[in-house]
Design an enzyme around this catalytic site. Structure first.
Site, short mmCIF file in Angstrom:
data_model
loop_
_atom_site.label_atom_id
_atom_site.label_comp_id
_atom_site.label_asym_id
_atom_site.label_seq_id
_atom_site.Cartn_x
_atom_site.Cartn_y
_atom_site.Cartn_z
N GLY A 36 0.83 -1.21 0.00
CA GLY A 36 0.00 0.00 0.00
C GLY A 36 0.86 1.26 0.00
O GLY A 36 0.62 2.21 -0.74
N HIS A 37 1.90 1.26 0.85
CA HIS A 37 2.81 2.42 0.88
C HIS A 37 3.52 2.57 -0.47
O HIS A 37 3.73 3.68 -0.95
CB HIS A 37 3.87 2.25 1.97
CG HIS A 37 3.33 2.27 3.37
ND1 HIS A 37 3.31 1.14 4.16
CD2 HIS A 37 2.81 3.25 4.11
CE1 HIS A 37 2.79 1.44 5.33
NE2 HIS A 37 2.48 2.71 5.33
N GLY A 148 -3.05 7.76 1.77
CA GLY A 148 -3.95 6.67 1.38
C GLY A 148 -5.39 6.97 1.80
O GLY A 148 -5.62 7.55 2.87
N ARG A 188 -1.01 -2.90 10.75
CA ARG A 188 -1.58 -3.60 11.92
C ARG A 188 -2.10 -5.00 11.56
O ARG A 188 -2.40 -5.77 12.46
CB ARG A 188 -2.68 -2.76 12.55
CG ARG A 188 -2.13 -1.54 13.28
CD ARG A 188 -3.19 -0.85 14.12
NE ARG A 188 -2.61 0.17 14.99
CZ ARG A 188 -2.65 1.48 14.75
NH1 ARG A 188 -3.24 1.94 13.67
NH2 ARG A 188 -2.10 2.33 15.61
#
Ligand code: PAF
Length: 288
Positions: A36-37, A148, A188
């Protein structure tokens, strides 16, 4: 291409930043970088000539009973991922650089959005996010900053902060990256054990059910959609904390789902799998 620099102090960052010619896109992170990053880094590359990433687990956005101490930290792997992604430089300051002792604290607040949903459950969270993001933007001075949509409420609050304080930066929000079964990527997720990881797809399924109800069945009652989302979460052993339909820009409650009037709606959910708390969201019936 020049080797990637790393800066641990604000002074080093400013020296490196001043030497950069052309436009700069900034991707603030708390590390534990995942796909995602890297999608944010990719978007940054489309938006500017250079990319700066920050890696800083920000104590100001964690309450005392939250996971600041145990938050995943993997600086060497993160730096390698940044190098691989052709990032120009990484700012990874220690806490004393971001919060020098003896400087009186400044608070930035966006009260209309910061005290609902995540802000109701985590009352000090968004003040901590705004403070660190404002500081990072002042330190990095990017032309563009990429966030995001996974943290939808955070994105809306940062957009509001930047607009109201006339900060000279363009905010770009990028769609959530998902695992194959739809689970939104999050640092997480590493806390989940195997059965919890299986159940976690219930969050995405709940959002898909909301999408179906609004976009296919034309459901206009927010409560009906909210109840349906909770039921799907519970059927997957996710304990709902909230499951709501809100205005996509203001996060205000809606009496009726009228996408043509509001430019779509946003479904936002939060739930527990054991000790782990996950959030997710989806834009529904967006104007195409
Ligand atoms: O979204 C995050 O990872 C953090 O909230 C941010 C924006 C890096 C500020 O600490």
């Amino acid at each position: 291409m020049a080797a990637m620099w790393t800066a641990g102090t604000v002074e080093q960052l400013r020296t490196e930043r001043s030497a950069m010619k052309g436009s700069v896109a900034f991707v603030p992170t708390m590390g534990a970088l995942h796909r995602g990053h890297l999608a944010l880094v990719h978007a940054a590359r489309q938006a500017a000539d250079h990319i700066i990433v920050s890696i800083f687990v920000n104590p100001a956005q964690f309450a005392p009973d939250e996971d600041y101490e145990s938050y995943p930290r993997q600086i060497e792997a993160d730096l390698a991922a940044c190098r691989e992604a052709a990032v120009d430089g990484v700012f990874c300051p220690p806490v004393e650089q971001m919060y020098p002792p003896n400087i009186p604290e400044c608070t930035i607040n966006v009260p209309s959005m910061a005290h609902v949903l995540e802000g109701e459950i985590r009352p000090t969270h968004f003040a901590g996010v705004c403070r660190v993001v404002a500081k990072l933007l002042n330190m990095v001075r990017p032309d563009v900053a990429v966030f995001g949509q996974k943290d939808y409420q955070q994105l809306k609050i940062i957009e509001a902060m930047v607009a109201d304080l006339a900060m000279p930066v363009r905010i770009v929000g990028m769609p959530t990256c998902r695992e194959e079964d739809g689970l939104a990527m999050s640092s997480r997720n590493a806390y989940l054990d195997t059965p919890q990881r299986q159940h976690a797809r219930g969050l995405y399924k709940a959002l898909l059910e909301a999408k179906r109800l609004v976009e296919e069945d034309g459901e206009t009652d927010p409560e009906a959609v909210e109840t349906a989302m909770e039921q799907v979460m519970m059927a997957h052993h996710v304990e709902p904390q909230y499951a709501v339909i809100r205005h996509p820009h203001t996060l205000a409650e809606l009496d009726c789902i009228e996408p043509a009037l509001t430019g779509g709606v946003v479904a936002l959910i939060a739930g527990h799998l054991g000790e782990t708390r996950l959030i997710d969201n989806m834009l529904l019936a967006e104007a195409g």
